[in-house]
Design an enzyme around this catalytic site. Structure first.
Site, PDB file in Angstrom:
ATOM      1  CE  LYS A   9      -3.950  -1.888   2.148  1.00 53.01           C
ATOM      2  NZ  LYS A   9      -5.016  -2.053   3.397  1.00 53.01           N
ATOM      3  CE1 TYR A  49      -9.702  -2.643   0.689  1.00 49.50           C
ATOM      4  CE2 TYR A  49      -8.805  -0.679  -0.483  1.00 49.50           C
ATOM      5  CZ  TYR A  49      -8.565  -1.885   0.338  1.00 49.50           C
ATOM      6  OH  TYR A  49      -7.423  -2.147   0.731  1.00 49.50           O
ATOM      7  CG  ASN A 112      -3.708  -2.179   6.992  1.00 46.00           C
ATOM      8  OD1 ASN A 112      -3.534  -1.631   5.658  1.00 46.00           O
ATOM      9  ND2 ASN A 112      -4.863  -2.362   7.482  1.00 46.00           N
ATOM     10  CG  HIS A 115      -5.530  -6.170  -0.008  1.00 46.57           C
ATOM     11  ND1 HIS A 115      -6.768  -6.037   0.675  1.00 46.57           N
ATOM     12  CD2 HIS A 115      -5.712  -6.976  -0.944  1.00 46.57           C
ATOM     13  CE1 HIS A 115      -7.603  -6.763  -0.111  1.00 46.57           C
ATOM     14  NE2 HIS A 115      -7.101  -7.573  -0.828  1.00 46.57           N
ATOM     15  CD  GLU A 126      -9.336  -8.780  -2.984  1.00 43.08           C
ATOM     16  OE1 GLU A 126     -10.056  -8.540  -2.216  1.00 43.08           O
ATOM     17  OE2 GLU A 126      -8.148  -9.503  -2.762  1.00 43.08           O
TER      18      GLU A 126
HETATM   19  P1  DAT Z   1      -7.911  -6.146   5.695  1.00 46.43           P
HETATM   20  O1  DAT Z   1      -7.386  -5.334   4.857  1.00 46.43           O
HETATM   21  O2  DAT Z   1      -7.304  -6.863   7.359  1.00 46.43           O
HETATM   22  O3  DAT Z   1      -8.742  -7.254   5.114  1.00 46.43           O
HETATM   23  P2  DAT Z   1     -10.887  -5.277   6.072  1.00 46.43           P
HETATM   24  O4  DAT Z   1     -10.937  -5.780   4.718  1.00 46.43           O
HETATM   25  O5  DAT Z   1     -11.721  -5.219   7.015  1.00 46.43           O
HETATM   26  O6  DAT Z   1      -9.210  -5.472   6.612  1.00 46.43           O
HETATM   27  O7  DAT Z   1     -10.786  -3.567   5.713  1.00 46.43           O
HETATM   28  C1  DAT Z   1     -10.134  -3.154   4.560  1.00 46.43           C
HETATM   29  C2  DAT Z   1      -9.090  -2.110   4.857  1.00 46.43           C
HETATM   30  O8  DAT Z   1     -10.039  -0.938   5.176  1.00 46.43           O
HETATM   31  C3  DAT Z   1      -8.109  -2.334   6.032  1.00 46.43           C
HETATM   32  O9  DAT Z   1      -6.968  -2.778   5.624  1.00 46.43           O
HETATM   33  C4  DAT Z   1      -7.815  -0.739   6.410  1.00 46.43           C
HETATM   34  C5  DAT Z   1      -9.205  -0.042   6.512  1.00 46.43           C
HETATM   35  N1  DAT Z   1     -10.177  -0.367   7.678  1.00 46.43           N
HETATM   36  C6  DAT Z   1     -10.933  -1.330   8.162  1.00 46.43           C
HETATM   37  N2  DAT Z   1     -11.287  -1.297   9.276  1.00 46.43           N
HETATM   38  C7  DAT Z   1     -11.098   0.201   9.688  1.00 46.43           C
HETATM   39  C8  DAT Z   1     -11.315   1.125  10.711  1.00 46.43           C
HETATM   40  N3  DAT Z   1     -12.088   0.465  11.769  1.00 46.43           N
HETATM   41  N4  DAT Z   1     -10.681   2.218  10.490  1.00 46.43           N
HETATM   42  C9  DAT Z   1     -10.048   2.648   9.621  1.00 46.43           C
HETATM   43  N5  DAT Z   1      -9.610   2.016   8.545  1.00 46.43           N
HETATM   44  C10 DAT Z   1     -10.053   0.544   8.559  1.00 46.43           C
HETATM   45 MG    MG Z   2     -10.232  -7.585   3.506  1.00 45.24          MG
END
Ligand code: DAT
Ligand code: MG
Length: 141
Positions: A9, A49, A112, A115, A126
């Site tokens: 990212k 997303y 973070n 992905h 994806e």
């Molecule tokens: P992951 O990337 O671990 O699969 P996810 O699919 O639940 O997580 O969410 C996609 C992305 O969205 C994640 O990498 C970071 C962002 N995100 C998720 N929950 C969040 C939150 N509570 N606050 C801020 N960003 C968040």
């Molecule tokens: Mg995810």
């Protein structure tokens, strides 16, 4: 053999962490079989997303994902989907296990660093979002 989809990212690309992250993935039995650098458009990030549309973090997530270039890649290996998620660590870096990419490199829940697809269905979607079949150089999974 399984394939998964991975992104390095913007926060990680910007901090010159491409090599360090790839090393972690490769050290854990994941092989890069397709890769490119690109700068997502807002429309691409929104579509990628789409499952999170309506959540409070969706708009800032999209803005962050278009804030700089990313590396998109296909990883191949045994149990590649689960293995990649394990090496990445959980979404919130403060809760991620020691030694995971997110524990060591992520700046926040949003920024973070990586992905990874979370299921065979999302991996297929994806991978196809960014790559055609003949851009993938691995042997058939
Ligand atoms: P992951 O990337 O671990 O699969 P996810 O699919 O639940 O997580 O969410 C996609 C992305 O969205 C994640 O990498 C970071 C962002 N995100 C998720 N929950 C969040 C939150 N509570 N606050 C801020 N960003 C968040
Ligand atoms: Mg995810």
């Amino acid at each position: 053999m399984e394939r998964t989809f991975s992104i390095i990212k913007p926060d990680a690309v910007q901090r010159n962490l491409i090599g360090a992250i790839l090393q972690r993935l490769e050290n854990n039995g994941l092989t890069v079989v397709a890769a490119k650098m690109l700068h997502l458009s807002a429309q691409q990030a929104e579509e990628f997303y789409a499952e999170h549309k309506g959540r409070d973090f969706y708009e800032p997530l999209v803005n962050y994902m278009i804030s700089g270039p990313i590396i998109v890649q296909v990883l191949q290996g045994e149990n590649a989907i689960a293995k990649n998620r394990e090496v990445m660590g959980v979404t919130d870096p403060s809760k991620a296990a020691q030694g995971t990419i997110r524990a060591d490199y992520a700046l926040s829940v949003r920024e973070n660093s990586v992905h990874g697809s979370d299921s065979p269905e999302s991996a297929a979607r994806e991978i196809a979002f960014f790559f055609t079949d003949n851009e993938i150089c691995g042997r058939n999974a």
